[in-house]
Structures are given as structure tokens and as C-alpha cells.
Design a protein around this motif. Structure first.
Motif, PDB file in Angstrom:
ATOM      1  N   GLU A   1      95.817  47.246 -32.528  1.00 34.04           N
ATOM      2  CA  GLU A   1      95.978  48.201 -33.618  1.00 34.04           C
ATOM      3  C   GLU A   1      97.251  47.913 -34.405  1.00 34.04           C
ATOM      4  N   VAL A   2      98.307  47.494 -33.720  1.00 31.10           N
ATOM      5  CA  VAL A   2      99.539  47.093 -34.406  1.00 31.10           C
ATOM      6  C   VAL A   2      99.254  45.932 -35.350  1.00 31.10           C
ATOM      7  N   GLU A   3      98.514  44.942 -34.860  1.00 33.24           N
ATOM      8  CA  GLU A   3      98.184  43.781 -35.688  1.00 33.24           C
ATOM      9  C   GLU A   3      97.312  44.179 -36.872  1.00 33.24           C
ATOM     10  N   ARG A   4      96.349  45.083 -36.633  1.00 31.23           N
ATOM     11  CA  ARG A   4      95.460  45.519 -37.723  1.00 31.23           C
ATOM     12  C   ARG A   4      96.250  46.222 -38.821  1.00 31.23           C
ATOM     13  N   LEU A   5      97.143  47.106 -38.424  1.00 26.40           N
ATOM     14  CA  LEU A   5      97.921  47.853 -39.409  1.00 26.40           C
ATOM     15  C   LEU A   5      98.886  46.933 -40.165  1.00 26.40           C
ATOM     16  N   LEU A   6      99.442  45.960 -39.476  1.00 28.42           N
ATOM     17  CA  LEU A   6     100.371  45.031 -40.137  1.00 28.42           C
ATOM     18  C   LEU A   6      99.648  44.135 -41.135  1.00 28.42           C
ATOM     19  N   LEU A   7      98.401  43.782 -40.830  1.00 24.91           N
ATOM     20  CA  LEU A   7      97.655  42.869 -41.698  1.00 24.91           C
ATOM     21  C   LEU A   7      96.941  43.575 -42.841  1.00 24.91           C
ATOM     22  N   SER A   8      96.834  44.907 -42.761  1.00 26.38           N
ATOM     23  CA  SER A   8      96.145  45.643 -43.823  1.00 26.38           C
ATOM     24  C   SER A   8      96.970  45.586 -45.102  1.00 26.38           C
TER      25      SER A   8
ATOM     26  N   VAL B   1     112.292  46.639 -46.325  1.00 28.09           N
ATOM     27  CA  VAL B   1     112.644  47.754 -45.447  1.00 28.09           C
ATOM     28  C   VAL B   1     111.749  48.958 -45.733  1.00 28.09           C
ATOM     29  N   ASP B   2     111.470  49.205 -47.014  1.00 27.83           N
ATOM     30  CA  ASP B   2     110.575  50.318 -47.373  1.00 27.83           C
ATOM     31  C   ASP B   2     109.165  50.078 -46.832  1.00 27.83           C
ATOM     32  N   GLN B   3     108.683  48.833 -46.914  1.00 27.32           N
ATOM     33  CA  GLN B   3     107.362  48.502 -46.375  1.00 27.32           C
ATOM     34  C   GLN B   3     107.332  48.686 -44.863  1.00 27.32           C
ATOM     35  N   LEU B   4     108.399  48.295 -44.197  1.00 25.45           N
ATOM     36  CA  LEU B   4     108.494  48.456 -42.748  1.00 25.45           C
ATOM     37  C   LEU B   4     108.453  49.946 -42.371  1.00 25.45           C
ATOM     38  N   GLU B   5     109.164  50.763 -43.119  1.00 28.15           N
ATOM     39  CA  GLU B   5     109.175  52.202 -42.856  1.00 28.15           C
ATOM     40  C   GLU B   5     107.758  52.782 -42.995  1.00 28.15           C
ATOM     41  N   HIS B   6     107.027  52.300 -44.003  1.00 24.54           N
ATOM     42  CA  HIS B   6     105.654  52.764 -44.206  1.00 24.54           C
ATOM     43  C   HIS B   6     104.778  52.381 -43.025  1.00 24.54           C
ATOM     44  N   ARG B   7     104.957  51.175 -42.467  1.00 22.10           N
ATOM     45  CA  ARG B   7     104.183  50.745 -41.301  1.00 22.10           C
ATOM     46  C   ARG B   7     104.518  51.622 -40.089  1.00 22.10           C
ATOM     47  N   PHE B   8     105.793  51.965 -39.948  1.00 22.85           N
ATOM     48  CA  PHE B   8     106.199  52.816 -38.829  1.00 22.85           C
ATOM     49  C   PHE B   8     105.459  54.151 -38.884  1.00 22.85           C
ATOM     50  N   LYS B   9     105.332  54.700 -40.085  1.00 20.01           N
ATOM     51  CA  LYS B   9     104.630  55.978 -40.238  1.00 20.01           C
ATOM     52  C   LYS B   9     103.158  55.838 -39.842  1.00 20.01           C
ATOM     53  N   GLN B  10     102.573  54.667 -40.135  1.00 16.79           N
ATOM     54  CA  GLN B  10     101.189  54.428 -39.739  1.00 16.79           C
ATOM     55  C   GLN B  10     101.063  54.315 -38.223  1.00 16.79           C
ATOM     56  N   PHE B  11     102.037  53.644 -37.581  1.00 12.31           N
ATOM     57  CA  PHE B  11     102.045  53.552 -36.121  1.00 12.31           C
ATOM     58  C   PHE B  11     102.117  54.958 -35.508  1.00 12.31           C
ATOM     59  N   GLN B  12     103.022  55.777 -36.051  1.00 14.79           N
ATOM     60  CA  GLN B  12     103.218  57.128 -35.516  1.00 14.79           C
ATOM     61  C   GLN B  12     101.981  57.996 -35.738  1.00 14.79           C
ATOM     62  N   SER B  13     101.338  57.831 -36.882  1.00 15.82           N
ATOM     63  CA  SER B  13     100.120  58.586 -37.178  1.00 15.82           C
ATOM     64  C   SER B  13      99.013  58.230 -36.186  1.00 15.82           C
ATOM     65  N   HIS B  14      98.887  56.935 -35.900  1.00 12.84           N
ATOM     66  CA  HIS B  14      97.876  56.502 -34.941  1.00 12.84           C
ATOM     67  C   HIS B  14      98.175  57.068 -33.558  1.00 12.84           C
ATOM     68  N   TYR B  15      99.441  57.021 -33.140  1.00  8.36           N
ATOM     69  CA  TYR B  15      99.801  57.520 -31.817  1.00  8.36           C
ATOM     70  C   TYR B  15      99.561  59.026 -31.713  1.00  8.36           C
ATOM     71  N   ASN B  16      99.898  59.756 -32.753  1.00  7.70           N
ATOM     72  CA  ASN B  16      99.696  61.208 -32.746  1.00  7.70           C
ATOM     73  C   ASN B  16      98.221  61.555 -32.588  1.00  7.70           C
ATOM     74  N   LYS B  17      97.362  60.697 -33.125  1.00  7.21           N
ATOM     75  CA  LYS B  17      95.927  60.980 -33.085  1.00  7.21           C
ATOM     76  C   LYS B  17      95.282  60.540 -31.781  1.00  7.21           C
ATOM     77  N   TYR B  18      95.705  59.372 -31.238  1.00  2.00           N
ATOM     78  CA  TYR B  18      95.017  58.807 -30.084  1.00  2.00           C
ATOM     79  C   TYR B  18      95.849  58.748 -28.805  1.00  2.00           C
ATOM     80  N   GLY B  19      97.152  58.998 -28.919  1.00  2.00           N
ATOM     81  CA  GLY B  19      97.983  58.977 -27.730  1.00  2.00           C
ATOM     82  C   GLY B  19      98.308  57.596 -27.212  1.00  2.00           C
ATOM     83  N   ASN B  20      98.029  56.551 -28.007  1.00  2.00           N
ATOM     84  CA  ASN B  20      98.385  55.188 -27.611  1.00  2.00           C
ATOM     85  C   ASN B  20      98.579  54.325 -28.860  1.00  2.00           C
ATOM     86  N   LEU B  21      99.091  53.123 -28.655  1.00  2.00           N
ATOM     87  CA  LEU B  21      99.289  52.184 -29.765  1.00  2.00           C
ATOM     88  C   LEU B  21      98.998  50.776 -29.257  1.00  2.00           C
ATOM     89  N   PRO B  22      97.707  50.408 -29.174  1.00  2.00           N
ATOM     90  CA  PRO B  22      97.344  49.088 -28.640  1.00  2.00           C
ATOM     91  C   PRO B  22      97.866  47.954 -29.530  1.00  2.00           C
TER      92      PRO B  22
END
Length: 231
Positions: free
Chosen positions: A76-83, A52-73
Motif C-alpha cells: 500500500e505504501v508503494e501504491r500510494l507513492l506511485l499514484s 517537502v509539500d508532496q511528502l507531507e501529502h503522502r504522509f496524510k494518505q498513509f495516515q488516512s489508510h491506517y485510520n481506516k484499516y488499522g495497518n499500512l502494508p
């Protein structure tokens, strides 16, 4: 056993979950030990503490990407999950826009990178150079990025309505149709960076506007990214 309620804001639900929850299904596959229950802008996550803690960390990465680029392809979801590490998950700052069909629009030459830096520092930038050096394409990418980030509310594309001393009056159609042949490089760039339906909607609603330079006098340009091509 741990339970957390995770907010997906500011990401819109459709952008986060994907069509037919395609992105949510990928997240679920990556976290098989966590049960996900989606409710509006929140997701209840039930599972062991570490997952659950790891999932929360991924969510923050998704939100950071969206805040910067205005989208979440999806890519990009797959890249962040596999990193595996935080360093691998860092957003690539050289990417200006995630375009159509997997196109990654970035400043590729030293001079294109200078354009990006200049636009980030100044309200008005003049760019000169030979044909084919990426002046227009880079400008359009920066405009689309600003629109997706909600830094501006509209994009205005303008250029002189005279080519080689010849009036455009002989061309058929309204003013937009008269200008379209001259603005084709701008349209080509926009079609690389925006889905056709969204581009058509933006043009219809005035989010993206076409105007000859002669008609720009006296216009209010608040919250706008203006590209004056062939100036």
C-alpha cells in the motif's frame, strides 16, 4: 530550502517504518531530493519546498489508510507513492482486509456486499444461504476489520457444540480442542487474514475467543464482535 517536522501518528513506528526501515527506505528513494531524519514518532524533512509539500501529502494518505484499516502494508505504501493523482490514491473501499501473502479480502458477490452494508448499519445481522456462498468468510473479514480499526476489543467465535445429534463428549482434549474440528472454517479464514504469530497471540490473550453456544449464557459482550456460526 524547506524544513518540516512531520508526525507519523497514529501509526506505530514499527508499522510505519517497517522491518529494518524497509518502508522508510522506499519513501526515501521516491523523494531523493528530501533528507529524512527519523526521531520516534516524528520525521524531519529537509528539501525543496515542492518536494517537502508532496511528502507531507503522502504522509496524510498513509495516515488516512491506517485510520481506516488499522495497518499500512508495504504494497500500500508503494501504491500510494506511485499514484500520480489524488484520485488514483483513493483507498479501495471494497477491500475489507489486507490478508496474508498479498491476499486482498473483499466482498465479491452481490449478497456478500449486502452483508457488509448490513453489518455497518445494524448491531445484529442474520445471514442464511447455501454452503460455499461466503457467509462465514465475509463475517470473519468484517470481524478482523473491526478489530484492526479498534472498533472492538475482541472477537468471539461460537457455534453449537453438537453435530448431527451427537455429543462432543467423546472427543479428546479440553473444550477448545473438542470444538476445533467444528470451527476449522473460522480458523482457515483467520489464517488468511492474520499473521500466524499475531493469531496465536490473540488466541492466547483472549482477544480472539472460542466458546460453545451453550456456554455463552450470561456473558458480557461489550466491545465484542461475535460470530455465531452454523446457528
Amino acid at each position: 530550502m524547506s524544513e518540516k517536522t512531520l508526525s507519523i501518528e497514529p501509526i506505530p513506528p514499527l508499522e510505519f517504518f517497517g522491518v529494518n526501515e524497509s518502508k522508510l527506505k522506499i519513501i526515501s528513494k521516491y523523494f531523493p531530493k528530501v533528507k529524512l531524519i527519523a526521531r520516534g514518532n516524528e520525521i524531519r524533512a529537509l528539501g525543496d519546498d515542492e518536494s517537502v509539500d508532496q511528502l507531507e501529502h503522502r504522509f496524510k494518505q498513509f495516515q488516512s489508510h491506517y485510520n481506516k484499516y488499522g495497518n499500512l502494508p508495504l504494497k500500500e505504501v508503494e501504491r500510494l507513492l506511485l499514484s500520480e493523482t489524488q484520485e488514483e490514491a483513493q483507498v479501495d473501499d471494497s477491500i475489507l482486509v489486507y490478508g496474508q501473502n498479498g491476499i486482498l479480502v473483499r466482498a465479491r458477490t452481490a449478497n456478500q456486499k449486502k452483508i457488509v452494508k448490513a453489518v455497518e448499519k445494524s448491531d445484529m445481522v442474520f445471514v442464511i444461504g447455501p454452503a460455499g456462498s461466503g457467509k462465514t468468510y465475509t463475517a470473519v473479514a468484517l470481524a478482523v476489520r473491526a478489530l484492526k480499526r479498534r472498533e472492538v476489543k475482541r472477537i468471539i467465535l461460537t457455534r453449537p457444540a453438537v453435530e448431527a445429534g451427537e455429543s462432543i463428549g467423546f472427543l479428546p482434549g479440553d473444550m477448545k480442542e473438542k470444538l476445533d474440528p467444528y470451527l476449522q472454517p473460522l480458523y482457515d479464514a483467520l489464517m488468511d487474514m492474520l499473521p500466524p504469530a499475531k493469531l496465536a497471540k490473540h488466541l492466547e490473550e483472549g482477544v480472539i475467543q472460542i466458546a460453545p453456544l451453550g456456554f455463552m449464557r450470561g456473558r458480557t459482550l461489550d466491545h465484542a464482535f461475535v460470530i455465531l456460526d452454523e446457528a
